[in-house]
Design a protein around this motif. Structure first.
Motif, mmCIF file in Angstrom:
data_model
loop_
_atom_site.group_PDB
_atom_site.id
_atom_site.type_symbol
_atom_site.label_atom_id
_atom_site.label_comp_id
_atom_site.label_asym_id
_atom_site.label_seq_id
_atom_site.Cartn_x
_atom_site.Cartn_y
_atom_site.Cartn_z
ATOM 1 N N PRO A 59 29.066 -38.499 -20.185
ATOM 2 C CA PRO A 59 29.704 -37.312 -20.774
ATOM 3 C C PRO A 59 28.910 -36.668 -21.908
ATOM 4 N N LYS A 60 27.989 -37.391 -22.504
ATOM 5 C CA LYS A 60 27.220 -36.826 -23.620
ATOM 6 C C LYS A 60 26.020 -36.005 -23.146
ATOM 7 N N GLU A 61 25.710 -36.084 -21.854
ATOM 8 C CA GLU A 61 24.608 -35.286 -21.328
ATOM 9 C C GLU A 61 25.113 -33.876 -21.002
ATOM 10 N N ASN A 62 24.221 -33.017 -20.506
ATOM 11 C CA ASN A 62 24.609 -31.636 -20.214
ATOM 12 C C ASN A 62 24.482 -31.338 -18.716
ATOM 13 N N LEU A 63 24.889 -30.121 -18.341
ATOM 14 C CA LEU A 63 24.918 -29.756 -16.930
ATOM 15 C C LEU A 63 23.543 -29.847 -16.277
ATOM 16 N N ASP A 64 22.510 -29.442 -16.991
ATOM 17 C CA ASP A 64 21.171 -29.502 -16.406
ATOM 18 C C ASP A 64 20.786 -30.939 -16.037
ATOM 19 N N ILE A 65 21.137 -31.885 -16.896
ATOM 20 C CA ILE A 65 20.842 -33.291 -16.625
ATOM 21 C C ILE A 65 21.665 -33.776 -15.435
ATOM 22 N N TRP A 66 22.947 -33.450 -15.426
ATOM 23 C CA TRP A 66 23.807 -33.876 -14.314
ATOM 24 C C TRP A 66 23.301 -33.324 -12.985
ATOM 25 N N MET A 67 22.862 -32.066 -12.998
ATOM 26 C CA MET A 67 22.360 -31.457 -11.772
ATOM 27 C C MET A 67 21.038 -32.090 -11.342
ATOM 28 N N ARG A 68 20.213 -32.450 -12.297
ATOM 29 C CA ARG A 68 18.936 -33.110 -11.978
ATOM 30 C C ARG A 68 19.189 -34.461 -11.329
ATOM 31 N N LEU A 69 20.164 -35.198 -11.847
ATOM 32 C CA LEU A 69 20.498 -36.501 -11.281
ATOM 33 C C LEU A 69 21.098 -36.344 -9.876
ATOM 34 N N GLN A 70 21.917 -35.323 -9.705
ATOM 35 C CA GLN A 70 22.476 -35.041 -8.388
ATOM 36 C C GLN A 70 21.377 -34.724 -7.382
ATOM 37 N N LYS A 71 20.421 -33.901 -7.785
ATOM 38 C CA LYS A 71 19.315 -33.535 -6.903
ATOM 39 C C LYS A 71 18.551 -34.768 -6.462
ATOM 40 N N GLU A 72 18.361 -35.706 -7.373
ATOM 41 C CA GLU A 72 17.653 -36.943 -7.045
ATOM 42 C C GLU A 72 18.461 -37.776 -6.053
ATOM 43 N N CYS A 73 19.780 -37.826 -6.241
ATOM 44 C CA CYS A 73 20.643 -38.570 -5.309
ATOM 45 C C CYS A 73 20.544 -38.004 -3.899
ATOM 46 N N VAL A 74 20.626 -36.683 -3.794
ATOM 47 C CA VAL A 74 20.558 -36.038 -2.484
ATOM 48 C C VAL A 74 19.217 -36.321 -1.821
ATOM 49 N N ALA A 75 18.147 -36.236 -2.605
ATOM 50 C CA ALA A 75 16.814 -36.480 -2.068
ATOM 51 C C ALA A 75 16.683 -37.912 -1.548
ATOM 52 N N SER A 117 22.081 -32.503 4.817
ATOM 53 C CA SER A 117 22.886 -33.722 4.697
ATOM 54 C C SER A 117 23.925 -33.792 5.796
ATOM 55 N N LEU A 118 24.590 -32.672 6.067
ATOM 56 C CA LEU A 118 25.628 -32.670 7.095
ATOM 57 C C LEU A 118 25.038 -32.968 8.469
ATOM 58 N N THR A 119 23.878 -32.411 8.761
ATOM 59 C CA THR A 119 23.194 -32.703 10.031
ATOM 60 C C THR A 119 22.916 -34.186 10.159
ATOM 61 N N ASN A 140 27.717 -26.269 0.946
ATOM 62 C CA ASN A 140 26.821 -26.610 -0.164
ATOM 63 C C ASN A 140 27.528 -26.453 -1.508
ATOM 64 N N ALA A 141 28.681 -27.107 -1.637
ATOM 65 C CA ALA A 141 29.490 -27.004 -2.849
ATOM 66 C C ALA A 141 28.834 -27.671 -4.046
ATOM 67 N N HIS A 142 27.750 -28.399 -3.824
ATOM 68 C CA HIS A 142 27.088 -29.098 -4.925
ATOM 69 C C HIS A 142 26.082 -28.211 -5.646
ATOM 70 N N SER A 143 25.924 -26.993 -5.165
ATOM 71 C CA SER A 143 24.992 -26.074 -5.802
ATOM 72 C C SER A 143 25.483 -25.678 -7.192
ATOM 73 N N LYS A 144 24.576 -25.515 -8.102
ATOM 74 C CA LYS A 144 24.926 -25.155 -9.473
ATOM 75 C C LYS A 144 25.587 -23.791 -9.535
ATOM 76 N N ASN A 145 25.131 -22.867 -8.699
ATOM 77 C CA ASN A 145 25.657 -21.496 -8.734
ATOM 78 C C ASN A 145 26.377 -21.159 -7.431
ATOM 79 N N LYS A 146 27.169 -22.113 -6.928
ATOM 80 C CA LYS A 146 27.846 -21.919 -5.656
ATOM 81 C C LYS A 146 28.783 -20.718 -5.718
ATOM 82 N N ALA A 147 28.647 -19.831 -4.755
ATOM 83 C CA ALA A 147 29.478 -18.636 -4.741
ATOM 84 C C ALA A 147 30.512 -18.670 -3.633
#
Length: 215
Positions: A59-75, A117-119, A140-147
């Motif tokens: 919780p002490k980290e920020n969105l950019d860090i959380w998104m970076r960690l998510q990107k690594e998980c997906v990869a 991932s879905l494929t 792709n709901a995990h996108s940072k700017n999902k519209a």
């Protein structure tokens, strides 16, 4: 003809939460964090976006860090499908239900996953044959700017189409929102032995064969 609208994670597959936990903890270790995701925590968080796991854990980290960690998980998941395959299987009776519905009606899959991932997931659980090229939608709901949202996808799909009934099968409140179509039926699913999430639904089930009542 009726239209059956499926969610994927937690509905047509089971066990992927164990892969999520394994990969999450691999990434936490790789980036030098001491915190680890417990199985109990994973069960409570499952269904959320991956960056939200890290938001909870760090919780002490920020969105950019959380998104970076998510990107690594997906990869890691994409590069090591054996990690997913080791834990993930088709939900009981899923193949039978999809086959019987496909013989008489149309069905589509709308998932919050990324397209690649879905494929991969559909290949692992051997369900690709039940859905044509234009019947699978990765939001792709995990996108940072999902519209776009699942509701947007379904609304677009229904343009110039007229179905006798729309049947929605999912495990979350957002899935049940897909029942906006007049006369639609919503099935809220959970795996046997687990509690259903709080959501408005017409039926709450823990056996996918009950969906066949709509045939």
């Amino acid at each position: 003809m009726k239209l059956f609208v499926w969610d994927f994670h937690g509905v047509l597959e089971t066990g992927n939460e164990f892969a999520v936990r394994e990969i999450t903890n691999m990434v936490l270790k790789k980036f030098g964090y001491r915190k680890r995701l417990s199985q109990k925590e994973c069960g409570g968080l499952y269904g959320k976006k991956w960056f939200e796991y890290f938001q909870y854990l760090l919780p002490k980290e920020n969105l950019d860090i959380w998104m970076r960690l998510q990107k690594e998980c997906v990869a890691i998941g994409l590069e090591n499908p054996e990690l997913i395959e080791r834990h993930t299987t088709a939900t009981n009776h899923a193949h039978e239900v999809l086959r019987k519905i496909g013989e008489r009606h149309e069905q589509i899959l709308i998932s919050n996953s990324q397209p690649r991932s879905l494929t991969m997931f559909l290949k692992i659980v051997e369900m690709g044959s039940y859905f044509g090229k234009h019947q699978v939608f990765a939001v792709n709901a995990h996108s940072k700017n999902k519209a776009r949202h699942k509701v947007d996808v379904l609304k677009e799909f229904l343009i110039n189409k007229d179905y006798e009934k729309v049947v929605v099968i999912g495990d979350s409140p957002s899935d049940m929102e897909l029942g906006f179509v007049s006369g639609s039926i919503r099935y809220l699913y959970t795996h046997p032995g687990r509690q259903h999430r709080e959501a408005k639904a017409d039926f709450k089930i823990d056996d996918l064969r009950k969906v066949l009542n709509e045939l």
